[in-house]
Design an enzyme around this catalytic site. Structure first.
Site, PDB file in Angstrom:
ATOM      1  N   GLU A 173      57.061  36.639 -33.461  1.00 20.80           N
ATOM      2  CA  GLU A 173      55.941  37.600 -33.459  1.00 20.80           C
ATOM      3  C   GLU A 173      54.794  36.880 -34.169  1.00 20.80           C
ATOM      4  OE1 GLU A 173      56.566  41.030 -36.014  1.00 20.80           O
ATOM      5  OE2 GLU A 173      54.940  42.183 -35.088  1.00 20.80           O
ATOM      6  N   HIS A 210      63.795  40.385 -34.889  1.00 20.46           N
ATOM      7  CA  HIS A 210      62.389  40.066 -34.648  1.00 20.46           C
ATOM      8  C   HIS A 210      62.237  38.552 -34.834  1.00 20.46           C
ATOM      9  CE1 HIS A 210      61.779  44.324 -35.082  1.00 20.46           C
ATOM     10  NE2 HIS A 210      60.456  44.242 -35.092  1.00 20.46           N
ATOM     11  N   HIS A 253      62.495  48.950 -28.525  1.00 22.01           N
ATOM     12  CA  HIS A 253      61.882  48.409 -29.745  1.00 22.01           C
ATOM     13  C   HIS A 253      60.947  49.472 -30.316  1.00 22.01           C
ATOM     14  CE1 HIS A 253      59.779  44.690 -31.768  1.00 22.01           C
ATOM     15  NE2 HIS A 253      59.730  45.765 -32.543  1.00 22.01           N
ATOM     16  N   HIS A 304      60.436  51.397 -34.124  1.00 22.88           N
ATOM     17  CA  HIS A 304      60.805  51.653 -35.525  1.00 22.88           C
ATOM     18  C   HIS A 304      60.530  53.123 -35.773  1.00 22.88           C
ATOM     19  CE1 HIS A 304      60.917  47.295 -36.487  1.00 22.88           C
ATOM     20  NE2 HIS A 304      60.027  47.248 -35.506  1.00 22.88           N
ATOM     21  N   ASP A 333      56.923  49.714 -30.569  1.00 23.33           N
ATOM     22  CA  ASP A 333      57.013  49.172 -31.926  1.00 23.33           C
ATOM     23  C   ASP A 333      56.804  50.273 -32.976  1.00 23.33           C
ATOM     24  OD1 ASP A 333      57.567  47.147 -33.693  1.00 23.33           O
ATOM     25  OD2 ASP A 333      55.675  46.078 -33.459  1.00 23.33           O
ATOM     26  N   ASP A 334      55.543  50.531 -33.342  1.00 28.40           N
ATOM     27  CA  ASP A 334      55.209  51.545 -34.353  1.00 28.40           C
ATOM     28  C   ASP A 334      54.076  52.402 -33.787  1.00 28.40           C
ATOM     29  OD1 ASP A 334      56.793  50.499 -36.811  1.00 28.40           O
ATOM     30  OD2 ASP A 334      55.764  48.736 -36.014  1.00 28.40           O
TER      31      ASP A 334
END
Ligand code: ADE
Ligand code: ZN
Length: 346
Positions: A201, A198, A18, A20, A279-280
């Site tokens: 969340e 997703h 996961h 991005h 994630d980011d």
């Protein structure tokens, strides 16, 4: 906590599922690409951009994230961004990665699908050859846009079908339930693509249920709000449905107030196939090992959990069974071997 736990988490081989890729753009690279491409940013300095990273929820983050991605114009930009991420992943002992990208963020600015996919794929190819990191690309649809837009994006990506392993669904959950994308996910599945979304969340447990039942996803991204529905927790465990959990993201976006309240250990102890991911990472304070360390410093995480998390990451990957078995063998060997510690100086 045992003194070996943090180095074990850092050194163990792992998969990241996961991530991005646009969320790996560090402020320095955003400014460098803006300069290279003559793109005007709304921020006058790296410091001012970093100061904007005080998010209050998912949408407040997405506004900054899409602005950051606006500096990506050329194939080389996509390559450079991905290569920088792979070098960081290598340092964290990531041996397999499945990367999300958001083509609509780029195609709506006039950047071609070919430019995006070729840049990302060339870096992944180099990562396989030079870093020994296996990888796959997952194309995400932006859920705040229409399903027609997602269907058109799938058509645009068809010439590059062989470069994709799957499709996903991201962006703002509120008001955009999984079932909005039933047709495009059915088409993706018919093309033999893996499907993830997703869900849970910021959105309710019901979104996890419809991601499973309507989109027929093979993994849930985040999914941490499942604990509000005990029957759903039991179903996720029974069906061995992987959750790609992102602890630092959840704190930054206020899904939990502090790491001590995160439910990662609760999910594992309920028998859910949870994994840890970043994630980011450029926006949320760290790459995958930073996520493991932050979780271990705040939660009753044990060596057994550490093994389980890494093992889950390989089992949940979209890889042939033989490769999964090989990676799990490497993990078992790592856990059987005494840790190599860096000698102290002086
Ligand atoms: N796009 C990038 N990061 C995201 C996240 N954490 N949730 C939804 N969409 C995203
Ligand atoms: Zn995400």
């Amino acid at each position: 906590m045992s003194s070996d736990l943090i180095p074990t988490l850092q050194q163990m081989p792992k998969a990241e599922l996961h991530l991005h890729i646009e969320g790996s753009l560090e402020p320095e690279m955003i400014f460098e690409l803006a300069r290279r491409n003559g793109v005007k940013l709304a921020y006058s300095s790296i410091e001012q951009l970093r100061a904007a990273y005080a998010f209050t929820d998912l949408q407040s983050f997405l506004d900054v994230y899409y602005a950051g991605a606006s500096v990506l114009l050329k194939e080389q930009d996509f390559f450079d961004m991905t290569w920088a991420y792979l070098l960081r992943a290598k340092a964290d002992n990531v041996i397999h990665v499945e990367i999300f990208f958001d083509p609509q963020t780029h195609t709506e600015r006039g950047v071609g699908m070919r430019t995006v996919i070729n840049g990302l794929s060339a870096a992944l190819e180099k990562g396989r050859a030079e870093l020994g990191i296996s990888s796959g690309l997952i194309m995400c649809f932006l859920r705040h846009l229409s399903e027609e837009d997602a269907l058109a994006t799938l058509v645009l990506a068809m010439p590059f079908r062989d470069k994709l392993i799957g499709v996903g669904l991201d962006s703002g959950e509120q008001g955009n339930p999984p079932e909005k994308f039933a047709r495009v996910f059915a088409q993706a599945r018919a093309l033999g693509l893996h499907v993830v979304a997703h869900a849970g969340e910021e959105g309710p447990p019901a979104f996890i249920r419809t991601a499973l039942d309507v989109l027929e996803v093979e993994r849930i991204d985040h999914g941490v709000r499942c604990v509000e529905d005990e029957a759903l927790v039991q179903r996720l465990a029974r069906e061995k449905m992987p959750l790609t959990v992102c602890p630092l993201s959840n704190i930054k976006l206020r899904v939990f107030d502090k790491m001590e309240q995160h439910n990662l250990v609760q999910l594992l102890d309920a028998g859910i196939k949870a994994t840890v991911n970043s994630d980011d990472p450029a926006y949320f304070g760290g790459y995958v090992n930073d996520n493991f360390v932050a979780a271990a410093n705040a939660l009753p995480l044990t060596r057994r959990h550490a093994y389980q998390l890494a093992c889950n990451s390989f089992e949940a990957a979209f890889l042939p069974e033989a490769i999964k078995a090989e990676y799990i063998d490497r993990l078992d060997t790592f856990f059987r071997t005494p840790l190599t510690t860096v000698p102290e100086i002086g």
